[in-house]
Design an enzyme around this catalytic site. Structure first.
Site, PDB file in Angstrom:
ATOM      1  N   ARG A   1      63.266  -4.167  39.439  1.00 38.90           N
ATOM      2  CA  ARG A   1      63.648  -4.972  38.271  1.00 38.90           C
ATOM      3  C   ARG A   1      62.751  -4.615  37.096  1.00 38.90           C
ATOM      4  O   ARG A   1      61.587  -4.998  37.051  1.00 38.90           O
ATOM      5  CB  ARG A   1      63.535  -6.469  38.577  1.00 38.90           C
ATOM      6  CG  ARG A   1      63.821  -7.331  37.337  1.00 38.90           C
ATOM      7  CD  ARG A   1      64.191  -8.767  37.648  1.00 38.90           C
ATOM      8  NE  ARG A   1      63.101  -9.537  38.197  1.00 38.90           N
ATOM      9  CZ  ARG A   1      63.131 -10.878  38.334  1.00 38.90           C
ATOM     10  NH1 ARG A   1      64.213 -11.549  37.944  1.00 38.90           N
ATOM     11  NH2 ARG A   1      62.115 -11.515  38.859  1.00 38.90           N
TER      12      ARG A   1
ATOM     13  N   ASP B   1      56.696 -18.373  38.989  1.00 44.86           N
ATOM     14  CA  ASP B   1      56.625 -17.144  38.218  1.00 44.86           C
ATOM     15  C   ASP B   1      56.949 -17.479  36.771  1.00 44.86           C
ATOM     16  O   ASP B   1      56.969 -18.655  36.389  1.00 44.86           O
ATOM     17  CB  ASP B   1      57.545 -16.064  38.789  1.00 44.86           C
ATOM     18  CG  ASP B   1      59.027 -16.428  38.726  1.00 44.86           C
ATOM     19  OD1 ASP B   1      59.380 -17.447  38.083  1.00 44.86           O
ATOM     20  OD2 ASP B   1      59.833 -15.687  39.299  1.00 44.86           O
TER      21      ASP B   1
END
Length: 555
Positions: free
Chosen positions: A176, A460
């Site tokens: 990603r 996160d």
């Protein structure tokens, strides 16, 4: 070469020496003249379009907020009604029942993910990664070695050696890169700041695409935070250019798109269509999706107010609409529907916490499997087996559920926007927890770690974003908690100060607290109750400025 690296490779930044002793070796492996020339070509050919698309986001947002709604695009009705499918998936992506997510550095975490038993490892250079220069380059070196099955690590702290297992298949790597919005300020191209996505994708593709393709292992990518099908078209053009530039067959790249913004939820068909030669599927995010709803409709009135983040489950009607539409859309087009993250994580020292985490993850994955998802995410190796068991019980010997078409699903724009259907309340404790998480996470992010367990949840950048945006929404909408507390800027500052002091006691390290927690608290404070009263689009942008200033010796 017009691409210039600002970091002096012979005078390493503090982050390199503190967080990545292997940085110098990684830089020599990754930052070759040929690789940087390739990255430069991506910037030269595509940066202007990227900038135009980012500017268009705000114009679209203002229009939607003024109308108080979004609808499916009339100009793309033919795409939604058309009979087309994405390219058939390569062998390594046909069974994705368990995907583990995590950063690509340090090497120990990368090895643990590859060895975890999951079918896929989402190697994250975005939300679970803190983008200091050392992290970015060592992550690329780890991915380089992972592609060649020779990644290893010796931990000097415990004397242990970490190696890739040979007794079972390794997880397939899906990388990603950073979203379109994130810059890369450690480099300039033609005098302008670099684009994080081009550096991340460019370095990985240049070094690994041919090798991965030859071995049937990729190259595969996850694409985050897109808001329009034209942004997907840009990625498709980047992929096509990259394949041609390196003399590789068209279509070897396969990309899974995270549908984690509210505008993208109305353009799932269009996004898959734009990427159809390179598309692998869509993923149903959670925290970024909720963050996007707040951000997109921040000045549209009270219809988009959310209760405490812990109360907004995936079973809320508007979230059910989103996930069921995603499954239906993907399977109609021959693409995989990937479930999102269950944030609960086990604690090996606390059996009761672990039992609770296992139960919640099992329930979450059971819902997804029964809804037709082809697989789902976990954040910890100990959760792989549970996710595997759940999907095994539904899939049996089949690798996926592409045959589950979901003709029963009929989702309208009103269903997707029915935010008030979420049950729950705004509470004093929820406000306090949001402020604690936002500061605690951003402090760890500033120190070089992009994913951290806080109160037995994996946090996160996405969870930090929903935390701070919720409080902004509550302040600017004049919300009152269930206990009767009016959420004003003054009250938030009072609670924030208390949570900062709580963190000071928990950290118990004056130097570390001053370096990381105090600037994190200042960022959170400014973003929620700053004098400009505006909504800052991403929490990580001002934090990234601090990282870069420190690494380049400007702070």
């Amino acid at each position: 070469m017009s691409l210039q690296i600002k970091v002096d490779l012979n005078n390493l930044p503090a982050s390199a020496t503190a967080n990545a002793p292997e940085y110098k070796e990684a830089a020599g492996l990754i930052l070759t003249d040929e690789a940087l020339a390739f990255v430069e070509k991506l910037h030269t050919n595509f940066a202007a379009r990227r900038n135009e698309l980012l500017a268009a986001r705000e114009e679209t947002r203002k229009k939607d907020a003024a109308a108080g709604t979004i609808d499916f695009l009339p100009e793309t009705a033919d795409v939604r009604a058309g009979d087309w499918k994405v390219a058939e998936a390569p062998e390594k992506l046909r069974d994705r029942r368990v995907e583990i997510t995590g950063p690509a550095t340090p090497a120990k975490m990368a090895i643990n993910a590859l060895n975890s038993g999951a079918k896929v490892w989402l190697a994250d250079l975005e939300d679970a990664a803190a983008p200091n220069w050392a992290n970015q380059i060592t992550a690329q070196a780890n991915l380089y070695n992972a592609a060649r099955k020779n990644l290893s690590f010796h931990d000097p702290n415990n004397g242990k050696d970490y190696e890739l297992r040979e007794d079972a298949p390794l997880a397939t790597v899906v990388v990603r890169p950073r979203g379109w919005h994130l810059p890369e300020k450690h480099i300039t191209v033609n005098g302008e700041d670099g684009v994080g996505a081009f550096l991340d994708f460019g370095l990985h593709f240049f070094h690994n695409a041919a090798h991965l393709h030859e071995n049937g292992d990729g190259p595969f990518y996850y694409l985050p935070k897109m808001e329009h099908y034209l942004e997907a078209r840009l990625w498709d053009d980047v992929f096509t250019f990259a394949e041609k530039e390196l003399g590789l067959p068209h279509g070897i790249v396969r990309a899974t798109v995270l549908i984690e913004t509210i505008p993208a939820a109305f353009q799932m068909d269009e996004i898959l269509y734009e990427l159809r030669d390179h598309a692998a599927g869509l993923n149903a995010g959670r925290w970024d999706y909720l963050f996007s709803i707040i951000k997109h409709f921040r000045d549209a009135g009270g219809d988009f107010a959310l209760p405490d983040r812990a109360d907004v489950s995936m079973t809320a009607p508007f979230m059910r609409a989103y996930t069921e539409l995603l499954v239906q859309t993907c399977h109609k087009r021959g693409a995989f529907a990937m479930g999102g993250m269950a944030a609960f994580i086990p604690n090996r020292r606390e059996p009761e916490i672990t039992k609770n985490a296992f139960e919640k993850v099992r329930a979450d994955k059971t819902r997804e499997a029964n809804d037709g998802f082809d697989g789902s995410w976990v954040a910890h190796p100990d959760l792989v087996e549970i996710c595997q068991e759940v999907f095994d019980s539904v899939l049996g010997d089949k690798p996926n559920q592409l045959d589950k078409q979901r003709p029963d699903v009929n989702v309208t724009a009103a269903d997707l926007l029915n935010v008030s259907s979420a049950e729950g309340s705004v509470t004093d404790e929820g406000l306090r927890l949001n402020l604690y998480v936002a500061v605690a996470y951003m402090a760890v992010w500033l120190s070089g770690n992009g994913a951290v367990a806080i109160h037995n949840l994996m946090e996160d950048a996405a969870t930090a974003e929903i935390s701070r945006s919720q409080v902004w929404q509550q302040v600017h909408s004049g919300a009152t908690t269930a206990e009767g507390t009016k959420i004003t800027a003054e009250h938030v500052q009072k609670v924030l100060a208390e949570e900062v002091e709580r963190l000071r006691g928990e950290v118990n390290d004056a130097e570390r607290f001053e370096k990381y927690y105090e600037p994190a608290a200042k960022i959170v404070s400014t973003m929620i109750t700053g004098e400009d009263k505006d909504f800052h689009t991403f929490l990580t942008l001002p934090a990234y400025d601090i990282v870069v200033a420190r690494e380049l010796g400007d702070a």
